[in-house]
Design an enzyme around this catalytic site. Structure first.
Site, PDB file in Angstrom:
ATOM      1  N   ARG A  74      55.141 -22.884  13.953  1.00 36.45           N
ATOM      2  CA  ARG A  74      53.760 -22.709  13.484  1.00 36.45           C
ATOM      3  C   ARG A  74      53.663 -22.979  11.985  1.00 36.45           C
ATOM      4  O   ARG A  74      52.692 -23.543  11.504  1.00 36.45           O
ATOM      5  CB  ARG A  74      53.254 -21.303  13.844  1.00 36.45           C
ATOM      6  CG  ARG A  74      53.225 -21.110  15.369  1.00 36.45           C
ATOM      7  CD  ARG A  74      52.537 -19.851  15.793  1.00 36.45           C
ATOM      8  NE  ARG A  74      51.170 -19.810  15.322  1.00 36.45           N
ATOM      9  CZ  ARG A  74      50.553 -18.706  14.888  1.00 36.45           C
ATOM     10  NH1 ARG A  74      51.185 -17.556  14.869  1.00 36.45           N
ATOM     11  NH2 ARG A  74      49.316 -18.747  14.472  1.00 36.45           N
ATOM     12  N   ASN A 106      42.624 -16.043   9.416  1.00 34.74           N
ATOM     13  CA  ASN A 106      43.647 -17.084   9.463  1.00 34.74           C
ATOM     14  C   ASN A 106      44.764 -16.785   8.468  1.00 34.74           C
ATOM     15  O   ASN A 106      44.536 -16.174   7.431  1.00 34.74           O
ATOM     16  CB  ASN A 106      43.023 -18.454   9.184  1.00 34.74           C
ATOM     17  CG  ASN A 106      42.043 -18.827  10.278  1.00 34.74           C
ATOM     18  OD1 ASN A 106      42.132 -18.279  11.372  1.00 34.74           O
ATOM     19  ND2 ASN A 106      41.131 -19.718   9.990  1.00 34.74           N
ATOM     20  N   VAL A 107      45.938 -17.265   8.827  1.00 30.23           N
ATOM     21  CA  VAL A 107      47.123 -16.955   8.025  1.00 30.23           C
ATOM     22  C   VAL A 107      47.669 -18.221   7.370  1.00 30.23           C
ATOM     23  O   VAL A 107      48.802 -18.253   6.913  1.00 30.23           O
ATOM     24  CB  VAL A 107      48.203 -16.291   8.925  1.00 30.23           C
ATOM     25  CG1 VAL A 107      47.714 -14.940   9.431  1.00 30.23           C
ATOM     26  CG2 VAL A 107      48.584 -17.176  10.123  1.00 30.23           C
ATOM     27  N   HIS A 123      44.780 -10.913   7.863  1.00 32.04           N
ATOM     28  CA  HIS A 123      45.957 -10.907   8.738  1.00 32.04           C
ATOM     29  C   HIS A 123      47.213 -11.456   8.053  1.00 32.04           C
ATOM     30  O   HIS A 123      48.147 -11.862   8.726  1.00 32.04           O
ATOM     31  CB  HIS A 123      45.659 -11.703  10.024  1.00 32.04           C
ATOM     32  CG  HIS A 123      44.637 -11.041  10.914  1.00 32.04           C
ATOM     33  ND1 HIS A 123      44.087 -11.659  12.010  1.00 32.04           N
ATOM     34  CD2 HIS A 123      44.088  -9.807  10.878  1.00 32.04           C
ATOM     35  CE1 HIS A 123      43.219 -10.824  12.597  1.00 32.04           C
ATOM     36  NE2 HIS A 123      43.198  -9.704  11.925  1.00 32.04           N
ATOM     37  N   CYS A 131      60.556  -8.178   4.526  1.00 33.24           N
ATOM     38  CA  CYS A 131      61.621  -7.433   5.201  1.00 33.24           C
ATOM     39  C   CYS A 131      61.003  -6.646   6.355  1.00 33.24           C
ATOM     40  O   CYS A 131      59.980  -5.986   6.164  1.00 33.24           O
ATOM     41  CB  CYS A 131      62.283  -6.497   4.191  1.00 33.24           C
ATOM     42  SG  CYS A 131      63.360  -5.264   4.945  1.00 33.24           S
ATOM     43  N   GLY A 194      34.121 -19.789  14.010  1.00 35.54           N
ATOM     44  CA  GLY A 194      35.359 -20.061  14.734  1.00 35.54           C
ATOM     45  C   GLY A 194      36.165 -18.841  15.112  1.00 35.54           C
ATOM     46  O   GLY A 194      37.387 -18.882  15.107  1.00 35.54           O
ATOM     47  N   ASN A 220      30.238 -21.587  16.610  1.00 32.72           N
ATOM     48  CA  ASN A 220      31.338 -21.572  17.585  1.00 32.72           C
ATOM     49  C   ASN A 220      30.901 -22.400  18.795  1.00 32.72           C
ATOM     50  O   ASN A 220      29.797 -22.192  19.303  1.00 32.72           O
ATOM     51  CB  ASN A 220      31.636 -20.117  18.018  1.00 32.72           C
ATOM     52  CG  ASN A 220      32.963 -19.988  18.739  1.00 32.72           C
ATOM     53  OD1 ASN A 220      33.308 -20.807  19.591  1.00 32.72           O
ATOM     54  ND2 ASN A 220      33.720 -18.957  18.406  1.00 32.72           N
ATOM     55  N   ALA A 238      33.179 -26.323  13.395  1.00 34.05           N
ATOM     56  CA  ALA A 238      33.013 -25.791  12.036  1.00 34.05           C
ATOM     57  C   ALA A 238      32.642 -26.873  11.022  1.00 34.05           C
ATOM     58  O   ALA A 238      31.704 -26.698  10.240  1.00 34.05           O
ATOM     59  CB  ALA A 238      34.306 -25.086  11.617  1.00 34.05           C
TER      60      ALA A 238
HETATM   61  P1  NAD Z   1      40.224 -16.604  17.666  1.00 35.64           P
HETATM   62  O1  NAD Z   1      40.128 -15.316  18.363  1.00 35.64           O
HETATM   63  O2  NAD Z   1      39.739 -16.670  16.280  1.00 35.64           O
HETATM   64  O3  NAD Z   1      39.576 -17.781  18.638  1.00 35.64           O
HETATM   65  C1  NAD Z   1      39.315 -19.101  18.271  1.00 35.64           C
HETATM   66  C2  NAD Z   1      37.803 -19.350  18.384  1.00 35.64           C
HETATM   67  O4  NAD Z   1      37.505 -20.574  17.739  1.00 35.64           O
HETATM   68  C3  NAD Z   1      37.280 -19.470  19.824  1.00 35.64           C
HETATM   69  O5  NAD Z   1      36.129 -18.649  19.970  1.00 35.64           O
HETATM   70  C4  NAD Z   1      36.887 -20.956  19.943  1.00 35.64           C
HETATM   71  O6  NAD Z   1      35.743 -21.151  20.781  1.00 35.64           O
HETATM   72  C5  NAD Z   1      36.556 -21.308  18.517  1.00 35.64           C
HETATM   73  N1  NAD Z   1      36.731 -22.702  18.154  1.00 35.64           N
HETATM   74  C6  NAD Z   1      37.634 -23.592  18.636  1.00 35.64           C
HETATM   75  N2  NAD Z   1      37.512 -24.771  17.990  1.00 35.64           N
HETATM   76  C7  NAD Z   1      36.534 -24.618  17.060  1.00 35.64           C
HETATM   77  C8  NAD Z   1      35.969 -25.477  16.060  1.00 35.64           C
HETATM   78  N3  NAD Z   1      36.394 -26.722  15.875  1.00 35.64           N
HETATM   79  N4  NAD Z   1      34.979 -24.979  15.267  1.00 35.64           N
HETATM   80  C9  NAD Z   1      34.526 -23.702  15.432  1.00 35.64           C
HETATM   81  N5  NAD Z   1      35.037 -22.860  16.362  1.00 35.64           N
HETATM   82  C10 NAD Z   1      36.022 -23.308  17.163  1.00 35.64           C
HETATM   83  O7  NAD Z   1      41.663 -17.096  17.542  1.00 35.64           O
HETATM   84  P2  NAD Z   1      42.947 -16.888  18.414  1.00 35.64           P
HETATM   85  O8  NAD Z   1      43.491 -18.243  18.535  1.00 35.64           O
HETATM   86  O9  NAD Z   1      42.683 -16.091  19.636  1.00 35.64           O
HETATM   87  O10 NAD Z   1      43.801 -16.029  17.390  1.00 35.64           O
HETATM   88  C11 NAD Z   1      43.636 -14.646  17.154  1.00 35.64           C
HETATM   89  C12 NAD Z   1      44.196 -14.311  15.776  1.00 35.64           C
HETATM   90  O11 NAD Z   1      45.514 -14.900  15.614  1.00 35.64           O
HETATM   91  C13 NAD Z   1      43.455 -14.934  14.641  1.00 35.64           C
HETATM   92  O12 NAD Z   1      42.352 -14.179  14.309  1.00 35.64           O
HETATM   93  C14 NAD Z   1      44.540 -15.019  13.568  1.00 35.64           C
HETATM   94  O13 NAD Z   1      44.831 -13.814  12.976  1.00 35.64           O
HETATM   95  C15 NAD Z   1      45.728 -15.452  14.334  1.00 35.64           C
HETATM   96  N6  NAD Z   1      45.838 -16.926  14.307  1.00 35.64           N
HETATM   97  C16 NAD Z   1      45.713 -17.596  13.121  1.00 35.64           C
HETATM   98  C17 NAD Z   1      45.745 -18.982  13.087  1.00 35.64           C
HETATM   99  C18 NAD Z   1      45.570 -19.690  11.755  1.00 35.64           C
HETATM  100  O14 NAD Z   1      45.840 -19.112  10.720  1.00 35.64           O
HETATM  101  N7  NAD Z   1      45.086 -20.925  11.747  1.00 35.64           N
HETATM  102  C19 NAD Z   1      45.941 -19.699  14.277  1.00 35.64           C
HETATM  103  C20 NAD Z   1      46.109 -18.976  15.481  1.00 35.64           C
HETATM  104  C21 NAD Z   1      46.043 -17.583  15.484  1.00 35.64           C
END
Ligand code: NAD
Length: 251
Positions: A74, A106-107, A123, A131, A194, A220, A238
Site C-alpha cells: 500500500r 486518508n493516510v 487516521h 513502535c 468520497g 460520492n 471527486a
Molecule cells: P471509505 O469508507 O472512505 O469508502 C470509499 C467511498 O468512496 C465509497 O463510498 C465510494 O462510493 C466512494 N468513491 C469511490 N470512488 C470515488 C471517487 N472517484 N470520488 C468520490 N467518491 C468515490 O473507504 P474504505 O475504502 O472503506 O476505507 C475505510 C478507511 O480506511 C478510510 O477512511 C481510511 O482511514 C482507510 N483507507 C485510507 C486510504 C487512503 O489513505 N487513500 C485508502 C483505503 C483505506
C-alpha cells in the site's frame, strides 16, 4: 453556467459567503490518484482477507510479517500516486474563502502534497512508522537500514515497527479529533467527499457541522447514510465535482 454538477443557487450563495468551510474526505477522494479504497485493495494475493483481518492490532500480533508486507504494498501505491484536480480544487478554495479545514480519513498525505494548508489527519499517515509497544515514531532511515520484516523498534526490546495509522478498534489521536470537532462546530459550510460515512467517529463530523448550522453537500458516486441529511448530493467523482464547484464559485 451549464454544469452537470450545478450547485443550487441558495447553496452557491451560502458557499460564496462562507466564513469557514469544513471538508471531510475518505478513501474515494484518493481513488482517482490510483490509491485503492480498502475494498479495491483486497485483490490478488489479498483477496482471501478482509481489511479487519489485516488492519487490526490483533492481526499484527498474530502475524506481523504478513501485515507489514500488506502495508509495504500500500505504501508503494501511495509513493507512486500524485494529487489530482480535486485535491488542487480544494487548495484553490482556500484562496477564495476566509478559512477551509480539511479533515481527512486518508493516510496518504495527498492533500498536503497538493498544498492544502490546514489538514487534519484523523487516521494517521501510512508513510510514517511507530513502535508497536511505545507508539513512539521511528525514523525512515532506521526502517530502511533494518532488514527484518517488520523492522525492530529502536526503543523497546521486543518492539516492532508498525505503520503509524489508526487500525480498526483503535482510538483516534485525541488532538486531531478535538481539532476536527472544533472545526465542525465553527463551520458554516460542509463538504463530505468520497466517504461511505460508516466509519465512526469520523462519520459523525458532518452531522455535527449540520447541527451547528452548516449547509451540507455530499460528493460520492454512491448513496450513503449521510445522503438523506445533505442539502444537495452530487453522484459524481471527486475531481469532476470539486473542479465544477470551484468554477461556479469563481464565475
Ligand atoms: P471509505 O469508507 O472512505 O469508502 C470509499 C467511498 O468512496 C465509497 O463510498 C465510494 O462510493 C466512494 N468513491 C469511490 N470512488 C470515488 C471517487 N472517484 N470520488 C468520490 N467518491 C468515490 O473507504 P474504505 O475504502 O472503506 O476505507 C475505510 C478507511 O480506511 C478510510 O477512511 C481510511 O482511514 C482507510 N483507507 C485510507 C486510504 C487512503 O489513505 N487513500 C485508502 C483505503 C483505506
Amino acid at each position: 453556467m451549464a454544469s452537470e454538477f450545478k450547485l443550487r443557487d441558495t447553496l452557491l450563495e451560502r458557499l460564496s459567503g462562507a466564513r469557514h468551510v469544513f471538508v471531510l474526505t475518505g478513501a474515494g477522494m484518493s481513488a482517482e490518484s490510483g490509491i485503492p479504497t480498502f475494498r479495491d485493495a483486497m485483490a490478488g494475493l489479498w483477496a482471501k482477507y478482509r481489511p479487519e483481518e489485516l488492519a487490526t492490532p490483533e492481526a499484527f500480533q498474530a502475524d506481523p510479517a504478513r501485515v507489514w508486507r500488506w502495508y509495504e504494498e500500500r505504501r508503494e501505491a501511495v509513493r507512486a500516486a500524485e494529487p489530482h484536480a480535486g485535491h488542487f480544487a480544494l487548495v484553490e478554495l482556500e484562496t477564495l474563502l476566509p478559512a477551509v479545514s480539511i479533515i481527512t480519513q486518508n493516510v496518504d498525505g495527498l492533500h498536503q502534497r497538493a498544498g492544502s494548508g490546514t489538514v487534519c489527519e484523523l487516521h494517521g499517515n501510512i508513510l510514517r512508522s511507530k513502535c508497536h509497544i511505545s507508539h513512539r515514531q521511528i525514523g525512515r532511515e532506521w526502517i530502511a537500514d533494518d532488514n527484518h520484516n517488520p523492522p525492530r523498534s529502536p526503543y523497546v526490546k521486543g518492539g516492532l515497527a508498525r505503520p503509524d495509522v489508526v487500525w480498526f478498534g483503535e482510538v483516534l489521536p485525541q488532538d486531531a479529533f478535538d481539532a476536527a470537532m472544533a472545526a465542525a462546530v465553527d463551520a458554516d459550510f460542509c463538504l463530505s467527499v468520497g466517504t461511505t460515512s460508516l466509519v465512526q467517529p469520523a462519520a459523525s463530523l458532518p452531522l455535527l457541522a449540520l447541527e451547528h448550522g452548516a449547509a451540507l453537500v455530499e460528493i460520492n458516486p454512491q448513496e450513503t447514510p449521510l445522503s438523506l441529511h445533505a442539502d444537495q448530493c452530487f453522484r459524481g467523482k471527486a475531481a469532476e465535482v470539486l473542479t465544477s464547484i470551484i468554477d461556479q464559485l469563481k464565475a
